[in-house]
Design a protein around this motif. Structure first.
Motif, PDB file in Angstrom:
ATOM      1  N   SER A  66       0.753  -1.072   0.089  1.00 30.42           N
ATOM      2  CA  SER A  66       0.077   0.019  -0.101  1.00 30.42           C
ATOM      3  C   SER A  66       0.724   1.038  -0.040  1.00 30.42           C
ATOM      4  CB  SER A  66      -0.856   0.207   1.097  1.00 30.42           C
ATOM      5  OG  SER A  66      -0.078  -0.234   2.534  1.00 30.42           O
ATOM      6  N   ALA A  67       2.143   1.176   0.289  1.00 30.94           N
ATOM      7  CA  ALA A  67       2.837   2.479   0.329  1.00 30.94           C
ATOM      8  C   ALA A  67       3.804   2.388  -0.669  1.00 30.94           C
ATOM      9  CB  ALA A  67       4.152   2.035   1.521  1.00 30.94           C
ATOM     10  N   ARG A  68       3.440   1.727  -2.027  1.00 29.07           N
ATOM     11  CA  ARG A  68       3.952   1.652  -3.365  1.00 29.07           C
ATOM     12  C   ARG A  68       5.471   1.227  -3.082  1.00 29.07           C
ATOM     13  NH1 ARG A  68       0.405   3.004  -6.894  1.00 29.07           N
ATOM     14  NH2 ARG A  68       2.083   3.419  -8.468  1.00 29.07           N
ATOM     15  N   THR A  69       5.791   0.198  -2.348  1.00 30.49           N
ATOM     16  CA  THR A  69       7.137  -0.319  -2.216  1.00 30.49           C
ATOM     17  C   THR A  69       6.985  -1.712  -2.838  1.00 30.49           C
ATOM     18  OG1 THR A  69       6.995  -0.929  -0.018  1.00 30.49           O
ATOM     19  CG2 THR A  69       7.734   1.326  -0.392  1.00 30.49           C
ATOM     20  N   PRO A 125      15.801   1.499  -1.324  1.00 32.41           N
ATOM     21  CA  PRO A 125      15.008   1.990  -0.610  1.00 32.41           C
ATOM     22  C   PRO A 125      13.857   2.870  -1.314  1.00 32.41           C
ATOM     23  CG  PRO A 125      16.803   3.110  -0.183  1.00 32.41           C
ATOM     24  CD  PRO A 125      17.090   2.012  -1.159  1.00 32.41           C
ATOM     25  N   GLY A 126      13.200   2.902  -2.302  1.00 32.22           N
ATOM     26  CA  GLY A 126      12.538   3.803  -3.072  1.00 32.22           C
ATOM     27  C   GLY A 126      11.007   3.403  -3.171  1.00 32.22           C
ATOM     28  N   ASP A 133       3.068   7.598  -8.078  1.00 31.09           N
ATOM     29  CA  ASP A 133       1.711   7.474  -7.783  1.00 31.09           C
ATOM     30  C   ASP A 133       1.069   7.378  -9.250  1.00 31.09           C
ATOM     31  OD1 ASP A 133       1.606   7.671  -5.112  1.00 31.09           O
ATOM     32  OD2 ASP A 133       1.625   9.886  -4.865  1.00 31.09           O
ATOM     33  N   ASN A 134       1.888   7.787 -10.248  1.00 31.21           N
ATOM     34  CA  ASN A 134       1.359   7.992 -11.449  1.00 31.21           C
ATOM     35  C   ASN A 134       1.837   6.864 -12.675  1.00 31.21           C
ATOM     36  OD1 ASN A 134       3.795   9.088 -11.971  1.00 31.21           O
ATOM     37  ND2 ASN A 134       3.197  10.748 -13.385  1.00 31.21           N
ATOM     38  N   VAL A 135       2.245   5.640 -11.784  1.00 34.91           N
ATOM     39  CA  VAL A 135       2.578   4.722 -12.527  1.00 34.91           C
ATOM     40  C   VAL A 135       1.427   3.736 -12.120  1.00 34.91           C
ATOM     41  CG1 VAL A 135       4.172   2.676 -12.520  1.00 34.91           C
ATOM     42  CG2 VAL A 135       5.126   4.903 -12.496  1.00 34.91           C
ATOM     43  N   VAL A 136       0.843   3.147 -13.402  1.00 37.94           N
ATOM     44  CA  VAL A 136      -0.309   2.202 -13.175  1.00 37.94           C
ATOM     45  C   VAL A 136       0.258   0.772 -13.770  1.00 37.94           C
ATOM     46  CG1 VAL A 136      -2.595   1.752 -14.036  1.00 37.94           C
ATOM     47  CG2 VAL A 136      -1.851   4.035 -13.695  1.00 37.94           C
ATOM     48  N   LEU A 137       0.142   0.097 -12.782  1.00 39.87           N
ATOM     49  CA  LEU A 137       0.348  -1.439 -12.685  1.00 39.87           C
ATOM     50  C   LEU A 137      -0.811  -2.290 -12.961  1.00 39.87           C
ATOM     51  CD1 LEU A 137       3.153  -1.684  -9.931  1.00 39.87           C
ATOM     52  CD2 LEU A 137       3.374  -1.035 -12.504  1.00 39.87           C
ATOM     53  N   ALA A 138      -0.713  -3.657 -13.858  1.00 36.71           N
ATOM     54  CA  ALA A 138      -1.454  -4.739 -13.662  1.00 36.71           C
ATOM     55  C   ALA A 138      -1.130  -5.569 -12.596  1.00 36.71           C
ATOM     56  CB  ALA A 138      -1.625  -5.488 -15.028  1.00 36.71           C
ATOM     57  N   ASP A 139      -2.147  -6.343 -12.148  1.00 36.12           N
ATOM     58  CA  ASP A 139      -2.176  -7.280 -11.127  1.00 36.12           C
ATOM     59  C   ASP A 139      -0.807  -8.150 -10.968  1.00 36.12           C
ATOM     60  OD1 ASP A 139      -4.096  -6.125  -9.872  1.00 36.12           O
ATOM     61  OD2 ASP A 139      -5.561  -7.768 -10.274  1.00 36.12           O
TER      62      ASP A 139
END
Length: 203
Positions: free
Chosen positions: A3-6, A13-14, A18-24
């Motif tokens: 959920s923290a987009r890690t 450690p990046g 937020d504007n990167v959209v990924l498939a499952d």
């Protein structure tokens, strides 16, 4: 991705922007790939179903950059420079140290280029920049780009084409052809099942 987009397996450690959209089922090896991603577009990068981005791939996106990667595409160690738009089709293979660039980012004019470098010396990032228009790149489905190849601004690579290793592609590549060299030239024709014939250079 958390959920923290890690990335749970990430050694760096990046985070994923937020504007990167990924498939499952998209796979990204490391968030380091986004260290140069400055895109402020609502969707700066979209990665399709089953696509994979491996180590040493770098998304060098300017503030208006937008990249779309199709389904089951594989990118392994490429440098993607995008200030406008770059599309990568389904089932495309992009090898290590490939460079895809829709912009040169600096002018060809000597005086203007010197001025851009002088301005860069007085900016915090020391990164030269100029108002250089970008020319979108479109890589269609089922393309294979060999290692160390360079795809220059404005190029379309047709469906099913193969770009030979260390080629420099300066103009559009027809579908179902093999191109190689600097500048890249058609050396073979293909069909959907494989190689059909070579080029007669004597004609």
């Amino acid at each position: 991705m958390s959920s923290a987009r890690t990335l749970p397996w990430d050694w760096y450690p990046g985070t994923i922007p937020d504007n990167v959209v990924l498939a499952d089922d998209t796979y990204i090896e490391t968030s380091l790939s986004f260290e140069l991603c400055r895109s402020q577009a609502p969707v700066g990068l979209r990665l399709g179903r089953g696509s994979a981005v491996y180590k040493d791939t770098m998304f060098d996106l300017g503030v208006h950059g937008r990249v779309e990667v199709g389904e089951y595409a594989l990118i392994h160690g490429a440098r993607i420079v995008c200030d406008a738009e770059l599309k990568i089709g389904n089932y495309t293979l992009i090898s290590w140290q490939v460079v895809l660039m829709d912009t040169y980012r600096l002018p060809f004019d000597l005086i203007e280029r010197r001025q851009a470098l002088e301005r860069a010396a007085h900016t915090p990032t020391r990164s030269p920049s100029a108002d250089i228009p970008a020319q979108p790149i479109w890589i269609q489905d089922n393309v294979w780009i060999g290692f160390d190849a360079c795809i220059l601004p404005g190029v379309t690579i047709g469906e099913g084409a193969i770009v030979g290793a260390r080629s420099v592609v300066t103009q559009d590549v027809p579908p179902y052809t093999v191109v190689a060299g600097n500048p890249a030239r058609v050396v073979r024709h293909l069909d959907a099942g494989g190689i059909t014939r070579g080029i007669d250079h004597e004609k």
